[in-house]
Design a protein around this motif. Structure first.
Motif, PDB file in Angstrom:
ATOM      1  N   GLY A 128       0.783  -1.241   0.000  1.00  0.00           N
ATOM      2  CA  GLY A 128       0.000   0.000   0.000  1.00  0.00           C
ATOM      3  C   GLY A 128       0.811   1.285   0.000  1.00  0.00           C
ATOM      4  O   GLY A 128       0.246   2.374   0.125  1.00  0.00           O
ATOM      5  N   HIS A 129       2.154   1.176  -0.156  1.00  0.00           N
ATOM      6  CA  HIS A 129       2.951   2.405  -0.259  1.00  0.00           C
ATOM      7  C   HIS A 129       3.027   2.850  -1.717  1.00  0.00           C
ATOM      8  O   HIS A 129       2.754   2.080  -2.639  1.00  0.00           O
ATOM      9  CB  HIS A 129       4.347   2.204   0.348  1.00  0.00           C
ATOM     10  N   GLU A 137      11.856   1.040   4.270  1.00  0.00           N
ATOM     11  CA  GLU A 137      12.161   2.263   3.520  1.00  0.00           C
ATOM     12  C   GLU A 137      11.393   2.310   2.192  1.00  0.00           C
ATOM     13  O   GLU A 137      11.237   1.290   1.526  1.00  0.00           O
ATOM     14  CB  GLU A 137      13.665   2.259   3.221  1.00  0.00           C
ATOM     15  N   ILE A 138      10.913   3.507   1.817  1.00  0.00           N
ATOM     16  CA  ILE A 138      10.269   3.693   0.513  1.00  0.00           C
ATOM     17  C   ILE A 138      11.330   4.290  -0.407  1.00  0.00           C
ATOM     18  O   ILE A 138      11.773   5.422  -0.193  1.00  0.00           O
ATOM     19  CB  ILE A 138       9.056   4.661   0.599  1.00  0.00           C
ATOM     20  N   LEU A 139      11.749   3.528  -1.416  1.00  0.00           N
ATOM     21  CA  LEU A 139      12.862   3.947  -2.258  1.00  0.00           C
ATOM     22  C   LEU A 139      12.408   4.918  -3.340  1.00  0.00           C
ATOM     23  O   LEU A 139      11.396   4.682  -3.998  1.00  0.00           O
ATOM     24  CB  LEU A 139      13.514   2.724  -2.906  1.00  0.00           C
ATOM     25  N   ASN A 140      13.154   5.977  -3.523  1.00  0.00           N
ATOM     26  CA  ASN A 140      12.772   6.999  -4.505  1.00  0.00           C
ATOM     27  C   ASN A 140      13.095   6.592  -5.940  1.00  0.00           C
ATOM     28  O   ASN A 140      12.198   6.358  -6.755  1.00  0.00           O
ATOM     29  CB  ASN A 140      13.462   8.324  -4.167  1.00  0.00           C
ATOM     30  N   ASP A 141      14.408   6.502  -6.236  1.00  0.00           N
ATOM     31  CA  ASP A 141      14.819   6.374  -7.636  1.00  0.00           C
ATOM     32  C   ASP A 141      14.322   5.089  -8.300  1.00  0.00           C
ATOM     33  O   ASP A 141      13.905   5.129  -9.462  1.00  0.00           O
ATOM     34  CB  ASP A 141      16.340   6.547  -7.772  1.00  0.00           C
ATOM     35  N   SER A 210      -6.136   1.229  -0.395  1.00  0.00           N
ATOM     36  CA  SER A 210      -4.745   1.637  -0.584  1.00  0.00           C
ATOM     37  C   SER A 210      -4.076   2.103   0.703  1.00  0.00           C
ATOM     38  O   SER A 210      -3.103   2.843   0.659  1.00  0.00           O
ATOM     39  CB  SER A 210      -4.682   2.754  -1.627  1.00  0.00           C
ATOM     40  N   ALA A 211      -4.600   1.665   1.852  1.00  0.00           N
ATOM     41  CA  ALA A 211      -3.963   2.073   3.110  1.00  0.00           C
ATOM     42  C   ALA A 211      -2.608   1.385   3.243  1.00  0.00           C
ATOM     43  O   ALA A 211      -2.481   0.202   2.918  1.00  0.00           O
ATOM     44  CB  ALA A 211      -4.862   1.714   4.281  1.00  0.00           C
ATOM     45  N   PRO A 212      -1.564   2.091   3.695  1.00  0.00           N
ATOM     46  CA  PRO A 212      -0.262   1.441   3.864  1.00  0.00           C
ATOM     47  C   PRO A 212      -0.323   0.367   4.960  1.00  0.00           C
ATOM     48  O   PRO A 212      -0.960   0.572   5.983  1.00  0.00           O
ATOM     49  CB  PRO A 212       0.673   2.591   4.257  1.00  0.00           C
ATOM     50  N   SER A 213       0.317  -0.786   4.691  1.00  0.00           N
ATOM     51  CA  SER A 213       0.246  -1.894   5.655  1.00  0.00           C
ATOM     52  C   SER A 213       1.204  -1.683   6.828  1.00  0.00           C
ATOM     53  O   SER A 213       1.079  -2.326   7.854  1.00  0.00           O
ATOM     54  CB  SER A 213       0.556  -3.215   4.955  1.00  0.00           C
ATOM     55  N   PHE A 214       2.205  -0.811   6.673  1.00  0.00           N
ATOM     56  CA  PHE A 214       3.072  -0.464   7.803  1.00  0.00           C
ATOM     57  C   PHE A 214       3.457   1.007   7.689  1.00  0.00           C
ATOM     58  O   PHE A 214       3.446   1.574   6.587  1.00  0.00           O
ATOM     59  CB  PHE A 214       4.347  -1.331   7.818  1.00  0.00           C
ATOM     60  N   GLY A 215       3.752   1.613   8.805  1.00  0.00           N
ATOM     61  CA  GLY A 215       4.223   3.002   8.819  1.00  0.00           C
ATOM     62  C   GLY A 215       3.190   3.956   8.238  1.00  0.00           C
ATOM     63  O   GLY A 215       1.992   3.689   8.246  1.00  0.00           O
ATOM     64  N   ASP A 216       3.682   5.095   7.736  1.00  0.00           N
ATOM     65  CA  ASP A 216       2.790   6.084   7.132  1.00  0.00           C
ATOM     66  C   ASP A 216       3.484   6.687   5.913  1.00  0.00           C
ATOM     67  O   ASP A 216       4.524   6.192   5.490  1.00  0.00           O
ATOM     68  CB  ASP A 216       2.417   7.158   8.166  1.00  0.00           C
ATOM     69  N   ARG A 217       2.921   7.749   5.356  1.00  0.00           N
ATOM     70  CA  ARG A 217       3.485   8.331   4.143  1.00  0.00           C
ATOM     71  C   ARG A 217       4.356   9.560   4.433  1.00  0.00           C
ATOM     72  O   ARG A 217       4.647  10.351   3.544  1.00  0.00           O
ATOM     73  CB  ARG A 217       2.360   8.711   3.174  1.00  0.00           C
ATOM     74  N   GLY A 218       4.739   9.699   5.704  1.00  0.00           N
ATOM     75  CA  GLY A 218       5.465  10.904   6.127  1.00  0.00           C
ATOM     76  C   GLY A 218       6.812  11.120   5.448  1.00  0.00           C
ATOM     77  O   GLY A 218       7.295  12.246   5.383  1.00  0.00           O
ATOM     78  N   SER A 219       7.444  10.048   4.929  1.00  0.00           N
ATOM     79  CA  SER A 219       8.758  10.244   4.309  1.00  0.00           C
ATOM     80  C   SER A 219       8.647  10.681   2.856  1.00  0.00           C
ATOM     81  O   SER A 219       9.649  11.025   2.235  1.00  0.00           O
ATOM     82  CB  SER A 219       9.607   8.968   4.409  1.00  0.00           C
ATOM     83  N   TYR A 220       7.450  10.666   2.300  1.00  0.00           N
ATOM     84  CA  TYR A 220       7.322  11.187   0.923  1.00  0.00           C
ATOM     85  C   TYR A 220       6.301  12.306   0.788  1.00  0.00           C
ATOM     86  O   TYR A 220       6.533  13.275   0.090  1.00  0.00           O
ATOM     87  CB  TYR A 220       7.131  10.085  -0.129  1.00  0.00           C
ATOM     88  N   GLN A 221       5.138  12.197   1.446  1.00  0.00           N
ATOM     89  CA  GLN A 221       4.195  13.315   1.360  1.00  0.00           C
ATOM     90  C   GLN A 221       4.635  14.422   2.328  1.00  0.00           C
ATOM     91  O   GLN A 221       5.374  14.179   3.264  1.00  0.00           O
ATOM     92  CB  GLN A 221       2.778  12.828   1.693  1.00  0.00           C
TER      93      GLN A 221
END
Ligand code: PBG
Length: 332
Positions: A128-129, A137-141, A210-221
């Protein structure tokens, strides 16, 4: 000039005078209606967390767009709802997925409609990320080529504007380059530029699964506390080639919208998100708010703050009432 010479109530003395003095108006042409389109094995039907909204099959989406068009709405924004999920969201760039299918059908059946499509992985990944995940970690590139692939598939299927909502750095540049390479130079980008990590998205995540299964979207939004950073996001999307910039959510971020209007000459969109919609609907259901008047006031606020385009789940209801009033402001 001061009282008693100055009396501002002169400007409000009758409905006709108020109508002449009016600084801002909302027209159905300002509005974009979001539509949720389901994949093969997902049931269409009402969305519990968003009273009045439904998940639609491709055929239903076409019928809905046709009736929106009749009401003066000239833009729809498509979201896919699917059970085809994996770690990298492969079904996001499947040309047979719900969104490309709907885009092809809409282009053919409702050719006058401007088609926007949400480009993001969160509806297609099992975690869901909005990007590729490694550990926590949510990878950018590594996410960028996937978003570019998805954008090209949508544009090929008929999207006039692809709308990246993932908030990865550099996605607009990579998508622009991919579209141009694919010979899709006419396809535009409406960038969710200042997209805040917001609790107001709650009902949508229910609607789209589409809810994230862990953590939140704070590192990208974006963080809710930061307006200057939001302007930097918009500036970089402009430089990377965005055609339209967006602020999202709407009502809690009107200050960002005002500042963006002063700074940018690009068309500005605002997204009145699911939570803003559902709050008003829920209070109206309880009889605590007058639903239509609250709706109209909220839409007017976006125009007053400087939005050109308003993405709203109220688009159809507003346009229906607008038509009933013969397009006149009285009562709105
Ligand atoms: C996908 C996306 C979201 C929304 C639009 N695109 C959800 C999110 O970021 O969690 C929210 C729309 C709404 O709440 O109406 N990334």
């Amino acid at each position: 000039m001061v009282f008693p010479k100055n009396r501002l109530r002169r400007l409000r003395s009758s409905a006709a005078t108020r109508s002449l003095m009016r600084e801002t108006r909302v027209h159905p042409h300002d509005l974009i209606a979001p539509l949720f389109v389901v994949g093969a094995k997902v049931a269409a039907g009402p969305i519990a967390s968003m009273p009045g909204q439904r998940r639609l099959s491709v055929d239903q989406a076409v019928a809905e767009a046709a009736s929106l068009y009749q009401l003066g709405i000239r833009g729809v924004l498509l979201f896919g709802v699917t059970d085809q999920k994996d770690a990298i969201g492969k079904s996001a760039w499947d040309p047979k997925g719900p969104v490309p299918k709907a885009l092809r059908a809409l282009k053919k059946e409702v050719p006058g409609m401007t088609l926007f499509s949400d480009v993001c992985l969160c509806e297609y990944t099992d975690h869901g990320h909005c990007g590729v995940v490694k550990g926590q970690e949510i990878l950018n590139d590594p996410s960028l080529p996937l978003l570019a692939k998805m954008a090209v598939v949508h544009a090929e299927a008929g999207a006039d504007f692809v709308s990246p909502s993932d908030m990865m750095d550099g996605r607009v540049a990579v998508i622009r380059e991919a579209l141009d390479k694919a010979g899709l130079g006419q396809s535009g980008i409406m960038a969710y530029s200042a997209k805040f990590a917001s609790a107001f998205y709650g009902p949508f995540r229910d609607a789209a699964g589409s809810a994230p299964s862990f953590g939140d979207r704070g590192s990208y939004q974006m963080g809710a506390a930061n307006a200057r950073e939001a302007l930097r996001e918009m500036e970089s999307d402009r430089e990377e080639g965005a055609d339209i910039l967006m602020v999202k959510p709407g009502m809690p971020y009107l200050d960002v919208l005002v500042q963006a209007r002063r700074r940018f000459d690009l068309p500005l969109a605002v997204y009145q998100v699911s939570g803003e919609y559902s709050m008003i609907q829920a209070a109206a259901e309880k009889g605590w708010l007058d639903g239509p008047r609250t709706r109209d006031e909220s839409l007017l606020a976006f125009k007053r703050a400087g939005a050109d385009l308003i993405i709203s789940y109220f688009a159809k209801a507003f346009a229906g009432d607008f038509q009933k009033r013969g397009g006149l402001d009285e009562g709105a």
